[in-house]
Design a protein around this motif. Structure first.
Motif, mmCIF file in Angstrom:
data_model
loop_
_atom_site.group_PDB
_atom_site.id
_atom_site.type_symbol
_atom_site.label_atom_id
_atom_site.label_comp_id
_atom_site.label_asym_id
_atom_site.label_seq_id
_atom_site.Cartn_x
_atom_site.Cartn_y
_atom_site.Cartn_z
ATOM 1 N N ALA A 5 0.864 -1.175 0.000
ATOM 2 C CA ALA A 5 0.000 0.000 0.000
ATOM 3 C C ALA A 5 0.894 1.216 0.000
ATOM 4 O O ALA A 5 2.089 1.112 0.130
ATOM 5 C CB ALA A 5 -0.887 -0.028 1.235
ATOM 6 N N THR A 56 -5.191 5.858 -8.342
ATOM 7 C CA THR A 56 -6.127 6.391 -7.353
ATOM 8 C C THR A 56 -7.416 6.845 -8.032
ATOM 9 O O THR A 56 -8.519 6.574 -7.543
ATOM 10 C CB THR A 56 -5.483 7.548 -6.565
ATOM 11 O OG1 THR A 56 -4.340 7.040 -5.877
ATOM 12 C CG2 THR A 56 -6.441 8.157 -5.571
ATOM 13 N N TRP A 82 -11.018 -4.587 1.795
ATOM 14 C CA TRP A 82 -10.269 -3.473 2.383
ATOM 15 C C TRP A 82 -10.558 -2.207 1.596
ATOM 16 O O TRP A 82 -10.843 -2.242 0.396
ATOM 17 C CB TRP A 82 -8.751 -3.701 2.309
ATOM 18 C CG TRP A 82 -8.217 -4.640 3.332
ATOM 19 C CD1 TRP A 82 -7.829 -4.338 4.601
ATOM 20 C CD2 TRP A 82 -7.973 -6.034 3.168
ATOM 21 N NE1 TRP A 82 -7.354 -5.466 5.230
ATOM 22 C CE2 TRP A 82 -7.447 -6.519 4.367
ATOM 23 C CE3 TRP A 82 -8.161 -6.927 2.112
ATOM 24 C CZ2 TRP A 82 -7.093 -7.847 4.557
ATOM 25 C CZ3 TRP A 82 -7.814 -8.255 2.297
ATOM 26 C CH2 TRP A 82 -7.287 -8.695 3.506
ATOM 27 N N LYS A 84 -8.695 1.746 1.235
ATOM 28 C CA LYS A 84 -7.555 2.587 1.604
ATOM 29 C C LYS A 84 -8.046 4.032 1.733
ATOM 30 O O LYS A 84 -8.689 4.557 0.837
ATOM 31 C CB LYS A 84 -6.445 2.524 0.556
ATOM 32 C CG LYS A 84 -5.171 3.224 1.019
ATOM 33 C CD LYS A 84 -4.160 3.433 -0.076
ATOM 34 C CE LYS A 84 -3.527 2.192 -0.578
ATOM 35 N NZ LYS A 84 -2.456 2.484 -1.566
ATOM 36 N N TRP A 85 -7.714 4.650 2.860
ATOM 37 C CA TRP A 85 -8.156 6.003 3.173
ATOM 38 C C TRP A 85 -6.970 6.953 3.120
ATOM 39 O O TRP A 85 -5.930 6.704 3.719
ATOM 40 C CB TRP A 85 -8.772 6.005 4.562
ATOM 41 C CG TRP A 85 -9.128 7.324 5.137
ATOM 42 C CD1 TRP A 85 -9.593 8.433 4.480
ATOM 43 C CD2 TRP A 85 -9.090 7.692 6.517
ATOM 44 N NE1 TRP A 85 -9.839 9.452 5.364
ATOM 45 C CE2 TRP A 85 -9.541 9.023 6.619
ATOM 46 C CE3 TRP A 85 -8.716 7.016 7.670
ATOM 47 C CZ2 TRP A 85 -9.623 9.687 7.832
ATOM 48 C CZ3 TRP A 85 -8.801 7.675 8.880
ATOM 49 C CH2 TRP A 85 -9.261 9.003 8.956
ATOM 50 N N HIS A 96 -1.843 7.216 3.750
ATOM 51 C CA HIS A 96 -2.776 6.229 3.224
ATOM 52 C C HIS A 96 -2.758 5.005 4.119
ATOM 53 O O HIS A 96 -1.724 4.368 4.279
ATOM 54 C CB HIS A 96 -2.408 5.864 1.784
ATOM 55 C CG HIS A 96 -2.658 7.002 0.858
ATOM 56 N ND1 HIS A 96 -3.736 7.042 0.013
ATOM 57 C CD2 HIS A 96 -1.994 8.161 0.682
ATOM 58 C CE1 HIS A 96 -3.708 8.171 -0.672
ATOM 59 N NE2 HIS A 96 -2.650 8.871 -0.270
ATOM 60 N N TRP A 98 -5.058 1.409 5.471
ATOM 61 C CA TRP A 98 -6.087 0.437 5.097
ATOM 62 C C TRP A 98 -7.027 0.190 6.261
ATOM 63 O O TRP A 98 -6.644 0.294 7.424
ATOM 64 C CB TRP A 98 -5.439 -0.879 4.699
ATOM 65 C CG TRP A 98 -4.721 -0.833 3.395
ATOM 66 C CD1 TRP A 98 -3.384 -0.607 3.207
ATOM 67 C CD2 TRP A 98 -5.279 -1.000 2.084
ATOM 68 N NE1 TRP A 98 -3.085 -0.637 1.866
ATOM 69 C CE2 TRP A 98 -4.230 -0.888 1.152
ATOM 70 C CE3 TRP A 98 -6.558 -1.249 1.608
ATOM 71 C CZ2 TRP A 98 -4.424 -1.006 -0.218
ATOM 72 C CZ3 TRP A 98 -6.752 -1.373 0.240
ATOM 73 C CH2 TRP A 98 -5.708 -1.247 -0.658
ATOM 74 N N SER A 115 -4.084 -1.034 9.315
ATOM 75 C CA SER A 115 -2.661 -0.716 9.193
ATOM 76 C C SER A 115 -2.327 0.361 10.220
ATOM 77 O O SER A 115 -3.155 1.201 10.547
ATOM 78 C CB SER A 115 -2.290 -0.281 7.772
ATOM 79 O OG SER A 115 -3.015 0.842 7.360
ATOM 80 N N ASP A 140 -8.215 3.789 -2.590
ATOM 81 C CA ASP A 140 -8.196 2.469 -3.234
ATOM 82 C C ASP A 140 -9.188 1.564 -2.508
ATOM 83 O O ASP A 140 -9.662 1.892 -1.413
ATOM 84 C CB ASP A 140 -6.796 1.852 -3.172
ATOM 85 C CG ASP A 140 -6.528 0.821 -4.273
ATOM 86 O OD1 ASP A 140 -7.474 0.448 -5.014
ATOM 87 O OD2 ASP A 140 -5.373 0.388 -4.398
#
Length: 170
Positions: A5, A56, A82, A84-85, A96, A98, A115, A140
């Motif tokens: 990631a 992205t 999942w 991704k933020w 970023h 997860w 994460s 993502d």
């Protein structure tokens, strides 16, 4: 599972995560958070990489389709999802991270971080804690169809871009 990631270092103004419920059950007792699943590995990257920026955008473009698939997934499939933020960090910038979503609407995503942030997030949350953010902050999404080998997944646009760039974890 080996996934990579990204940690995107950019300065931008984003809406910080909002406080959400503490997981109170209907009987009034507070539930303990589940042990977080292992998140994809962390990789550093620069936001000037066109392929990553495109990845992205591709993830955001397909987010509604992914949300509909997530809504229709079974209880057995949910742990294989999942998101991704692009989380705002203290002092500016974005990290970023997860998470496993447990609520995902057209406007917001909520779930537990899977994460560990390497920098303090504006919302103060860390591994295993619940966050809530606008879908516009999603960078993502990933659904593991089959763990393999070889693993088969949908989404994971930034992972593929990082693989092509030959990125490695720090």
């Amino acid at each position: 599972m080996l996934f990579r990631a990204g940690l995107l270092m950019v300065s931008c103004v984003l809406i910080a995560c909002e406080p959400i419920g503490t997981g109170d059950d209907s009987d009034g007792e507070t539930s303990q958070p589940d042990t977080p699943a292992q998140a994809p590995a962390l990789t550093m990257f620069d936001d000037t990489v066109d392929d990553l920026a495109q990845a992205t955008l591709d993830a955001q473009r397909t987010a509604e389709e992914a949300r509909v698939q997530w809504e229709g997934s079974t209880a057995e499939q949910r742990p294989r999802w999942w998101v991704k933020w692009a989380a705002p960090t203290v002092g500016g910038g974005v990290e970023h991270v997860w998470l496993h979503p447990d609520k995902w609407t057209m406007f917001r995503i909520e779930g537990r971080l899977t994460s560990t942030p390497t920098r303090a997030l504006e919302c103060g949350r860390t591994l295993g804690e619940r966050v809530s953010f606008s879908v516009d902050e999603m960078s993502d999404w990933l659904f593991v169809v089959n763990e393999g080998p070889p693993p088969v997944h949908r989404g994971g646009y930034t992972i593929a871009a990082l693989d092509e760039l030959g990125a490695t974890a720090p």
